[in-house]
Design an enzyme around this catalytic site. Sequence first.
Site, mmCIF file in Angstrom:
data_model
loop_
_atom_site.group_PDB
_atom_site.id
_atom_site.type_symbol
_atom_site.label_atom_id
_atom_site.label_comp_id
_atom_site.label_asym_id
_atom_site.label_seq_id
_atom_site.Cartn_x
_atom_site.Cartn_y
_atom_site.Cartn_z
ATOM 1 N N ASP A 113 1.234 8.004 2.703
ATOM 2 C CA ASP A 113 2.481 8.739 2.573
ATOM 3 C C ASP A 113 2.214 10.083 1.876
ATOM 4 O OD1 ASP A 113 5.601 8.532 2.722
ATOM 5 O OD2 ASP A 113 5.218 8.986 0.617
ATOM 6 N N TYR A 219 9.028 16.860 -2.801
ATOM 7 C CA TYR A 219 9.663 17.351 -1.570
ATOM 8 C C TYR A 219 10.228 18.754 -1.759
ATOM 9 C CZ TYR A 219 9.394 12.527 0.081
ATOM 10 O OH TYR A 219 8.943 11.291 0.464
ATOM 11 N N HIS A 281 5.907 1.284 7.437
ATOM 12 C CA HIS A 281 5.351 2.415 6.682
ATOM 13 C C HIS A 281 4.473 1.943 5.525
ATOM 14 C CE1 HIS A 281 5.305 6.492 5.064
ATOM 15 N NE2 HIS A 281 5.688 6.024 3.900
#
Length: 308
Positions: A113, A219, A281
């Site tokens: 990730d 982010y 994921h």
Amino acid sequence: MLKVVPDELKNPEIGTSMVVVGSGMTFEVDHCGDGDELALCLHGFPEHSFSWRHQLPMLAKQGFTAWAPNLRGYGNTTRPAKLKDYALDKLVEDVAQLIIASEKKKVTLIGHDWGGIIAWEFAITDRLPLERLIICNGPHMRAYVDTLGWSQLLKSWYVFYFQIPWLPEYLAGLQGARAIGDMIKKTNKNGAAFPPEVIEVYRRNASQSGALKAMINFYRAYRFGWWERERQWRDNLHGPITTSTLLIWGDGDKFLDKAIATNTNSYVKDLQIRFIKGASHWVQQERPDEVNQLIEEFVTQTMRTAND
């Protein structure tokens, strides 16, 4: 220091130390083994070094010194206050400083990730030499851009939501960061791999003061340096990654399209892609035996090739 992982969940083979690096950052590092080569494992959002608990002992048995640090802002690692402190170049430099602190000359870099995004960038910029690169469901960002149609945009809705100031961390932090635990519960494909006590680790990690803001800042801060990175790609300053690379991809990922993995071929010269059918994921925690076998085979193969 807050103990995020209770003693009953700790593998006795895995120790935890605080590692101070040259930049002045202090990293909480899970470690296993004492081999001559470093295997550095980078976790993703909203995880913790605990996410590599199934891989560290395997890597130690393969002859590595295996480290899984909590990234900046996570766990008991230093939590900088400024948004710019979470820019991608800072995260790449953290990897370099950890490698230097390990005093190992040979390095295998492993990421999942966000840890995968950082690992890809580390290899792209060739910050320090790598023996091999292993990524688990982590997008090479150029392959991500290539794939950015409606399907991926819908899956990436939270990336845009995270750009809103203070609200995402406030809402995610309610009821002791219950939303973090719920998200992992709802998006994995093997509930047995994520019993309540494991979910509690991630909830507890995210509920620390300032943690969610730091985690979401990854982010927000990605925009810093964006135009320079775009210019470098546009001017063809980055050739394909030449480090031998293994990309492991759970094809049931609710956040990342499978096409991102296949598009990565354009950006890596020596790439092996291995899909794990039906895995989510959270692939290295959900299907650890299969992931470990793929890593073992890749390490053995690349070591043999290097010695030929």
